[in-house]
Design an enzyme around this catalytic site. Structure first.
Site, PDB file in Angstrom:
ATOM      1  N   GLY A   1       3.171   2.373  10.715  1.00  0.00           N
ATOM      2  CA  GLY A   1       3.898   3.328  10.450  1.00  0.00           C
ATOM      3  C   GLY A   1       4.491   3.686  11.753  1.00  0.00           C
TER       4      GLY A   1
ATOM      5  N   GLU B   1      -4.924  -4.706  10.571  1.00  0.00           N
ATOM      6  CA  GLU B   1      -4.252  -3.487  10.525  1.00  0.00           C
ATOM      7  C   GLU B   1      -4.423  -2.650  12.099  1.00  0.00           C
ATOM      8  OE1 GLU B   1      -2.314  -2.417   6.564  1.00  0.00           O
ATOM      9  OE2 GLU B   1      -3.988  -1.052   7.213  1.00  0.00           O
TER      10      GLU B   1
ATOM     11  N   LYS C   1       0.083   4.210  -0.238  1.00  0.00           N
ATOM     12  CA  LYS C   1      -0.502   5.436   0.186  1.00  0.00           C
ATOM     13  C   LYS C   1      -0.186   6.842  -0.535  1.00  0.00           C
ATOM     14  CE  LYS C   1      -0.188   3.281   4.711  1.00  0.00           C
ATOM     15  NZ  LYS C   1       0.184   3.528   6.076  1.00  0.00           N
TER      16      LYS C   1
ATOM     17  N   GLU D   1      -6.603   4.922   7.743  1.00  0.00           N
ATOM     18  CA  GLU D   1      -6.355   6.607   7.481  1.00  0.00           C
ATOM     19  C   GLU D   1      -7.486   6.968   6.596  1.00  0.00           C
ATOM     20  OE1 GLU D   1      -2.580   5.624   5.522  1.00  0.00           O
ATOM     21  OE2 GLU D   1      -1.733   5.002   7.344  1.00  0.00           O
TER      22      GLU D   1
ATOM     23  N   HIS E   1      -9.211   1.381   4.806  1.00  0.00           N
ATOM     24  CA  HIS E   1      -8.159   1.785   5.545  1.00  0.00           C
ATOM     25  C   HIS E   1      -8.220   2.371   6.692  1.00  0.00           C
ATOM     26  CE1 HIS E   1      -3.906   2.777   6.539  1.00  0.00           C
ATOM     27  NE2 HIS E   1      -3.540   1.546   5.966  1.00  0.00           N
TER      28      HIS E   1
ATOM     29  N   SER F   1       3.430  -2.343  10.228  1.00  0.00           N
ATOM     30  CA  SER F   1       5.291  -2.263  10.371  1.00  0.00           C
ATOM     31  C   SER F   1       5.545  -3.867   9.840  1.00  0.00           C
ATOM     32  CB  SER F   1       5.536  -1.917  11.467  1.00  0.00           C
ATOM     33  OG  SER F   1       4.979  -0.494  11.697  1.00  0.00           O
TER      34      SER F   1
ATOM     35  N   ASN G   1       0.913  -1.212   0.059  1.00  0.00           N
ATOM     36  CA  ASN G   1       0.115   0.343  -0.008  1.00  0.00           C
ATOM     37  C   ASN G   1       1.081   1.411   0.045  1.00  0.00           C
ATOM     38  OD1 ASN G   1      -1.575   1.952   0.544  1.00  0.00           O
ATOM     39  ND2 ASN G   1      -2.529   1.299   2.444  1.00  0.00           N
TER      40      ASN G   1
HETATM   41  P1  13P Z   1       3.284   0.294   7.536  1.00  0.00           P
HETATM   42  O1  13P Z   1       3.891  -1.078   6.935  1.00  0.00           O
HETATM   43  O2  13P Z   1       4.076   1.292   7.204  1.00  0.00           O
HETATM   44  O3  13P Z   1       2.980   0.257   9.010  1.00  0.00           O
HETATM   45  O4  13P Z   1       1.823   0.519   7.003  1.00  0.00           O
HETATM   46  C1  13P Z   1       0.884  -0.433   7.331  1.00  0.00           C
HETATM   47  C2  13P Z   1      -0.419   0.098   6.444  1.00  0.00           C
HETATM   48  O5  13P Z   1      -1.026   0.911   6.660  1.00  0.00           O
HETATM   49  C3  13P Z   1      -0.601  -0.830   5.141  1.00  0.00           C
HETATM   50  O6  13P Z   1      -1.776  -0.511   4.645  1.00  0.00           O
END
Ligand code: 13P
Length: 257
Positions: A177, A171, A15, A101, A99, A217, A13
């Site tokens: 992150g 997640e 982003k 976010e 997601h 992560s 992903n």
């Molecule tokens: P990270 O791997 O950067 O923690 O992000 C995970 C994520 O949100 C994947 O959709």
């Protein structure tokens, strides 16, 4: 992983990362390193403006391309939005739905997630449905109840015949992150719960075919242990999917004979 009943899927992903130029450079670097993984499907979910180029760049590879969100209507007065049918027509195979976010910054709710899951399936896309608890919820001991609720909401009105196209991604918000990963036990417990909810809704034969990923992560160091859990069938990878060598290492961890 349980390769007997379901596909292992490693998905990136991106982003809001990578320009078109950077997307081209990434593809050139990744393709020779990746080869043709036998045991897992590889997906890259990229910003909408790069979808068409990504599809072209990865045409002769095992990488499928996904979008990071979509609308739930197939057309209409929704300035700036993208319909699932538009994605399908481009050659997009997957779309991330819900997601954290999107839930946090763009008012995605369990209701819109459900509408989007149904719309994506209707259009012939495979939704990667994200669920996950906050740190407060984990500390309060309500993680499994909350995940159960999110999964049930996402699947309301989804027919059993569509379930083999649905992917879930667990997640935990506190692991996204942050460099903080759920332990393999924590991740396994929640992924098992997701499968139990699906089993109760659709029966065991359907539940065992659904791919359930872990995200938060995931990196080359922790991937193998997370993927060794029977109900973790892949990863949804943020930061580490932006670096070809790290992404390939995670694919390799999922692709062991
Ligand atoms: P990270 O791997 O950067 O923690 O992000 C995970 C994520 O949100 C994947 O959709």
């Amino acid at each position: 992983m349980n390769r007997r009943y379901r596909k292992t899927i490693i998905a990136g992903n991106w982003k809001m990362n990578k320009t078109l130029t950077e997307t081209k450079a990434f593809a050139e670097e990744l393709k020779p390193m990746l080869g043709k993984p036998k045991w897992c499907d590889v997906v890259l979910c990229v910003p909408a403006v790069n979808l068409q180029a990504a599809i072209r760049l990865f045409k002769d590879s095992r990488v499928s391309i996904g979008a990071e969100t979509c609308h739930y209507e197939s057309s209409g007065a929704y300035t700036g939005e993208i319909a699932p049918e538009m994605l399908k027509d481009l050659g997009v195979k997957y779309v991330i739905i819900g997601h954290s976010e999107r839930r946090q910054y763009y008012n995605e709710t369990d209701v819109t997630v459900n509408k989007k899951v149904k719309a994506a399936l209707e259009a012939g896309l495979r939704p990667i449905v994200c669920v996950g608890e906050s740190l407060e919820q984990r500390d309060m001991g309500v993680t499994l109840e909350f995940i159960t609720y999110q999964v049930k909401c996402a699947l309301a009105g989804v027919g059993a015949d569509k379930m083999r196209h649905v992917v879930f991604a667990y997640e935990p918000i506190w692991a996204i992150g942050t460099g903080r990963t759920a332990t393999a036990e924590q991740a396994a417990e929640v992924c098992e719960t997701i499968r139990t909810v699906i089993r109760k809704l659709y029966g065991a034969r359907v539940a065992r075919t659904v791919t359930i990923q872990y995200g938060g992560s995931m990196n080359p160091k922790n991937a193998a242990e997370l993927l060794s859990q029977p109900d973790i069938d892949g990863g949804l990878i943020g930061g580490a999917s932006l670096k070809p060598e790290q992404f390939v290492e995670i694919v390799n961890a999922a692709n062991q004979d």
